[in-house]
Scaffold this active site. Structure first.
Site, PDB file in Angstrom:
ATOM      1  N   HIS A 119     -29.939  36.031  16.472  1.00 42.52           N
ATOM      2  CA  HIS A 119     -28.687  35.933  15.737  1.00 42.52           C
ATOM      3  C   HIS A 119     -28.955  35.177  14.437  1.00 42.52           C
ATOM      4  O   HIS A 119     -29.860  34.356  14.361  1.00 42.52           O
ATOM      5  CB  HIS A 119     -27.675  35.174  16.606  1.00 42.52           C
ATOM      6  CG  HIS A 119     -26.275  35.154  16.094  1.00 42.52           C
ATOM      7  ND1 HIS A 119     -25.860  34.310  15.083  1.00 42.52           N
ATOM      8  CD2 HIS A 119     -25.172  35.843  16.475  1.00 42.52           C
ATOM      9  CE1 HIS A 119     -24.570  34.488  14.861  1.00 42.52           C
ATOM     10  NE2 HIS A 119     -24.127  35.412  15.676  1.00 42.52           N
ATOM     11  N   ASP A 196     -31.279  29.180  21.938  1.00 45.75           N
ATOM     12  CA  ASP A 196     -29.918  29.643  21.672  1.00 45.75           C
ATOM     13  C   ASP A 196     -29.371  30.185  22.992  1.00 45.75           C
ATOM     14  O   ASP A 196     -29.783  31.241  23.456  1.00 45.75           O
ATOM     15  CB  ASP A 196     -29.950  30.728  20.589  1.00 45.75           C
ATOM     16  CG  ASP A 196     -28.606  31.418  20.374  1.00 45.75           C
ATOM     17  OD1 ASP A 196     -27.638  31.118  21.104  1.00 45.75           O
ATOM     18  OD2 ASP A 196     -28.532  32.280  19.480  1.00 45.75           O
ATOM     19  N   GLN A 199     -25.487  33.468  24.647  1.00 45.23           N
ATOM     20  CA  GLN A 199     -25.269  34.663  25.467  1.00 45.23           C
ATOM     21  C   GLN A 199     -25.796  34.506  26.896  1.00 45.23           C
ATOM     22  O   GLN A 199     -25.692  35.450  27.682  1.00 45.23           O
ATOM     23  CB  GLN A 199     -25.940  35.869  24.802  1.00 45.23           C
ATOM     24  CG  GLN A 199     -25.392  36.225  23.445  1.00 45.23           C
ATOM     25  CD  GLN A 199     -23.948  36.703  23.483  1.00 45.23           C
ATOM     26  OE1 GLN A 199     -23.474  37.204  24.493  1.00 45.23           O
ATOM     27  NE2 GLN A 199     -23.239  36.543  22.374  1.00 45.23           N
ATOM     28  N   LYS A 222     -17.408  31.595  24.485  1.00 48.76           N
ATOM     29  CA  LYS A 222     -18.001  32.777  25.116  1.00 48.76           C
ATOM     30  C   LYS A 222     -18.064  32.635  26.632  1.00 48.76           C
ATOM     31  O   LYS A 222     -18.448  33.573  27.327  1.00 48.76           O
ATOM     32  CB  LYS A 222     -19.407  33.019  24.552  1.00 48.76           C
ATOM     33  CG  LYS A 222     -19.428  33.334  23.049  1.00 48.76           C
ATOM     34  CD  LYS A 222     -20.844  33.578  22.560  1.00 48.76           C
ATOM     35  CE  LYS A 222     -20.915  33.645  21.037  1.00 48.76           C
ATOM     36  NZ  LYS A 222     -20.225  34.809  20.466  1.00 48.76           N
ATOM     37  N   CYS A 362     -24.288  40.078  13.355  1.00 51.25           N
ATOM     38  CA  CYS A 362     -25.011  38.906  12.832  1.00 51.25           C
ATOM     39  C   CYS A 362     -26.478  38.960  13.230  1.00 51.25           C
ATOM     40  O   CYS A 362     -27.080  37.947  13.607  1.00 51.25           O
ATOM     41  CB  CYS A 362     -24.373  37.604  13.326  1.00 51.25           C
ATOM     42  SG  CYS A 362     -22.724  37.325  12.681  1.00 51.25           S
TER      43      CYS A 362
END
Length: 408
Positions: A119, A196, A199, A222, A362
């Site tokens: 991302h 990261d 997700q 999220k 993104c």
């Protein structure tokens, strides 16, 4: 509507004369009533600033605010709740690591390693750091199946590497990366591992001690929580080396006329009034996820992907990006229809009640790597159903028919 769906009031509505099928969960998830009530109850009953007051409302707000820190600590199996820093989201967390920690350890001639599937939030901060320090940014390639090429990672991560920063799960292709193995490789070469987790945290159990990562950033919105609240986990010894990025109220210890001292970790990073309602809402979201259980969440999502992915692959003229095997997917599936722009597909699906996202997500370097301008992305969560998957397939077929013949 199944039992879980009843906990999400927004899902019980009609959009464009069709039952709403929400498949934009990779962008933001919907919120269960428990989270909505927690935020509402804070404003109705406990609205006060935290840490600063001795009156009852302030004490109740502070207790809930700090309870969430313990909940996050237990969720990711951090060693201490003090390793949990509140941010406004994944982006801010990654930027803080790049600016406050990266500038300490990265020098001219050093290297930072990311992958082509990242991302922008996990690319741009490192680009800026490289520009400032004279370091070099290197990208790990992907396999033909869309997975991270670990053999290439072993070539890219060397004694020159100072930071490796990789998404645990792709926001475009739904692949899960081998973070534990990458962390081991990074540490063997004297580098730090940044993850990261935007997700991954909503969909799978994450254990920072088992993975042995140095930093992990993720977002509340999220994973059923409110927007504007996120978490930065860092190993204590690394957080203690970092300087605050905001100076002012709340994060100080003493202020003299010519110098100041700051609070200890994590509070030295949390200057000003925080997103108190967001923190409390995140705590309620974690409670909900724990009640459902990550094993159940992974099972439900796997069943959905196992059900819908083969059906998508059978549609003539539809290309799925990333692995074709359901076992290698989160609930994120990106695709294109031949001859139809992704934005047109998304607009047509919306007319059928199906909410998806279209664009570069993104992830422009990934789009260029795949040699495409954009994709349609359908992202499932555990509250989605096979009926939702069927409505997606039906809407895609109707969209194909419309663009071919002008009628549905």
């Amino acid at each position: 509507m199944n039992e879980i769906c009843r906990d999400f009031p927004i899902l019980n509505q009609i959009v464009n004369d069709e039952r709403l099928v929400y498949l934009d969960n990779a962008a933001t998830s919907q919120k269960p009533k428990e989270v909505i009530d927690a935020v509402s109850n804070y404003f109705l009953r406990d609205n006060a600033n935290v840490h600063r007051g001795v009156h009852t409302l302030a004490e109740r707000a502070t207790e809930q605010f700090e309870q969430t820190r313990f909940k996050v600590k237990n969720l990711i199996n951090a060693k201490s709740e003090r390793e949990i820093v509140y941010t406004k989201g994944t982006t801010e967390g990654l930027n803080w690591v790049a600016v406050s920690f990266g500038t300490q350890v990265v020098k001219s001639g050093d290297e930072i390693v990311v992958s082509y599937m990242e991302h922008h939030s996990n690319i741009v901060p490192w680009q800026i750091l490289c520009e400032k320090t004279g370091a070099k940014l290197k990208y790990v390639k992907l396999t033909k199946n869309g997975e991270l090429d670990f053999e290439d990672a072993k070539e890219k991560i060397t004694a020159k590497t100072k930071i490796v920063s990789i998404a645990q799960a792709s926001n475009v292709m739904g692949v899960v990366n081998p973070i534990k193995e990458l962390a081991k490789l990074a540490h063997e070469n004297g580098a730090y591992m940044v993850v990261d987790g935007a997700q991954s945290l909503p969909h799978m159990k994450v254990d920072v001690q088992d993975l042995d990562v140095d930093f992990l950033a993720f977002s509340g919105h999220k994973m059923l929580g409110p927007t504007g609240i996120g978490i930065l986990f860092g190993k204590m010894e690394l957080l203690e080396r970092m300087s605050p990025l905001e100076y002012g109220g709340e994060m100080i210890d003493f202020v003299e006329l010519d110098h100041s001292t700051f609070k200890e970790v994590p509070w030295k990073f949390e200057g000003g009034t925080q997103n108190i309602a967001g923190v409390i809402g995140l705590g309620a979201a974690i409670d909900y996820l724990q009640d459902v259980g990550y094993e159940e969440i992974e099972k439900k999502e796997h069943e959905l992907v196992e059900y819908v992915l083969p059906k998508l692959l059978q549609i003539d003229g539809l290309t799925v990006y990333g692995p074709k095997e359901p076992d290698k997917h989160t609930g994120v599936i990106s695709f294109n229809l031949d001859g139809i722009h992704p934005h047109d597909v998304a607009t047509a699906l919306d007319m059928e009640g199906v909410a998806v996202r279209a664009g570069h997500h993104c992830a422009q370097p990934l789009m260029k790597y795949l040699k495409i301008p954009a994709t349609v992305r359908a992202s499932f969560y555990f509250y989605n159903t096979k009926a939702d998957a069927d409505q997606l397939i039906k809407a895609i077929l109707a969209t194909k028919e419309f663009f071919k013949h002008g009628t549905i």
